[in-house]
Design a protein around this motif. Structure first.
Motif, PDB file in Angstrom:
ATOM      1  N   ARG A 101      -3.375   7.050  -5.018  1.00  0.00           N
ATOM      2  CA  ARG A 101      -4.349   6.113  -5.597  1.00  0.00           C
ATOM      3  C   ARG A 101      -5.463   6.866  -6.334  1.00  0.00           C
ATOM      4  NH1 ARG A 101      -5.007   1.089  -5.701  1.00  0.00           N
ATOM      5  NH2 ARG A 101      -3.553   0.614  -4.063  1.00  0.00           N
ATOM      6  N   GLY A 132      -3.917  10.899  -1.293  1.00  0.00           N
ATOM      7  CA  GLY A 132      -3.033   9.832  -1.736  1.00  0.00           C
ATOM      8  C   GLY A 132      -2.990   9.692  -3.249  1.00  0.00           C
ATOM      9  N   ASP A 152       0.421   4.393  -0.558  1.00  0.00           N
ATOM     10  CA  ASP A 152      -0.096   5.568   0.154  1.00  0.00           C
ATOM     11  C   ASP A 152       0.124   5.418   1.658  1.00  0.00           C
ATOM     12  OD1 ASP A 152      -0.979   7.190  -2.000  1.00  0.00           O
ATOM     13  OD2 ASP A 152      -2.866   6.088  -2.132  1.00  0.00           O
ATOM     14  N   ALA A 153      -0.103   4.221   2.189  1.00  0.00           N
ATOM     15  CA  ALA A 153       0.133   3.980   3.620  1.00  0.00           C
ATOM     16  C   ALA A 153       1.622   4.125   3.938  1.00  0.00           C
ATOM     17  CB  ALA A 153      -0.377   2.601   4.025  1.00  0.00           C
ATOM     18  N   ASP A 198      -2.648  14.479   5.459  1.00  0.00           N
ATOM     19  CA  ASP A 198      -2.066  13.492   4.558  1.00  0.00           C
ATOM     20  C   ASP A 198      -2.551  13.663   3.123  1.00  0.00           C
ATOM     21  OD1 ASP A 198      -0.463  12.169   6.418  1.00  0.00           O
ATOM     22  OD2 ASP A 198      -2.064  10.785   6.974  1.00  0.00           O
ATOM     23  N   ALA A 215       3.731   6.061   2.383  1.00  0.00           N
ATOM     24  CA  ALA A 215       4.001   7.504   2.348  1.00  0.00           C
ATOM     25  C   ALA A 215       3.516   8.174   3.624  1.00  0.00           C
ATOM     26  CB  ALA A 215       3.341   8.138   1.117  1.00  0.00           C
ATOM     27  N   ARG A 216       2.343   7.754   4.131  1.00  0.00           N
ATOM     28  CA  ARG A 216       1.827   8.332   5.383  1.00  0.00           C
ATOM     29  C   ARG A 216       2.749   8.023   6.555  1.00  0.00           C
ATOM     30  NH1 ARG A 216      -3.080   6.602   3.002  1.00  0.00           N
ATOM     31  NH2 ARG A 216      -3.087   4.706   4.267  1.00  0.00           N
ATOM     32  N   GLY A 273       2.429   6.474  -4.486  1.00  0.00           N
ATOM     33  CA  GLY A 273       1.988   6.748  -3.123  1.00  0.00           C
ATOM     34  C   GLY A 273       2.260   8.208  -2.809  1.00  0.00           C
ATOM     35  N   ALA A 274       1.421   8.787  -1.970  1.00  0.00           N
ATOM     36  CA  ALA A 274       1.625  10.196  -1.609  1.00  0.00           C
ATOM     37  C   ALA A 274       0.967  10.489  -0.269  1.00  0.00           C
ATOM     38  CB  ALA A 274       1.054  11.118  -2.681  1.00  0.00           C
ATOM     39  N   ALA A 275       1.600  11.386   0.473  1.00  0.00           N
ATOM     40  CA  ALA A 275       1.033  11.888   1.727  1.00  0.00           C
ATOM     41  C   ALA A 275       1.540  13.310   1.927  1.00  0.00           C
ATOM     42  CB  ALA A 275       1.448  11.012   2.911  1.00  0.00           C
ATOM     43  N   ASP A 291       0.859  -1.179   0.000  1.00  0.00           N
ATOM     44  CA  ASP A 291       0.000   0.000   0.000  1.00  0.00           C
ATOM     45  C   ASP A 291       0.903   1.239   0.000  1.00  0.00           C
ATOM     46  OD1 ASP A 291      -1.706   2.144   0.501  1.00  0.00           O
ATOM     47  OD2 ASP A 291      -2.859   1.089   2.035  1.00  0.00           O
TER      48      ASP A 291
END
Length: 158
Positions: free
Chosen positions: A122, A120, A9-10, A117, A12-13, A50-52, A7
């Motif tokens: 996604r 994301g 995004d997770a 955050d 990145a968070r 992924g991004a945050a 995951d």
């Protein structure tokens, strides 16, 4: 071989939270990248997987360009552009895993939790109904021919 996060995004968070705490930062964006090809272009580029802490898109619809022309469809993939810029700094084969990208502060979010955050990376993935390349040309032709045969079978006068 390098495996991608399950995951992104997770991931990145988690990175964002750890680095914000370690460095005492309120506003910090993290973009996890991977290399991808593009259907109508030669060469590869990095994209955000992924991004945050980053506004992943900049929706310019309803505005105007520098010449006053209306922007009706322009939604810029900011996270992908940051990913591509970071790859120029890191280099494909250099072994550098991290790059600091400056000058994009207006897209960096502040604060904790979901609002800080952001949505994301996604959210950059098109839904299958809007995906222009979800099937190859052979499948598209076959589907088109089948639809045409069904129309003729339904209305033999055609």
């Amino acid at each position: 071989m390098l495996l991608l996060p399950v995951d992104p995004d997770a991931s990145a968070r988690r990175l964002r939270a750890a680095w914000r705490e370690r460095f005492g930062l309120d506003r910090l964006g993290v973009v996890v990248t991977d290399t991808a090809g593009r259907p109508w272009r030669e060469g590869l580029t990095d994209i955000a997987i992924g991004a945050a802490g980053v506004a992943v898109v900049d929706d310019l619809r309803g505005g105007a360009d520098a010449h006053g022309r209306p922007l009706n469809v322009t939604v810029t993939a900011v996270a992908d552009e940051i990913a591509a810029a970071s790859e120029l700094v890191r280099g494909k084969a250099s072994g550098r895993a991290i790059a600091v990208v400056r000058g994009v502060g207006r897209f960096v979010l502040g604060g904790d939790g979901p609002a800080g955050d952001g949505p994301g990376a996604r959210t950059l993935v098109r839904p299958s109904a809007d995906d222009l390349f979800r099937e190859g040309s052979a499948e598209a032709y076959a589907r088109g021919y089948a639809a045409a045969r069904a129309e003729v079978a339904h209305d033999p006068a055609r």
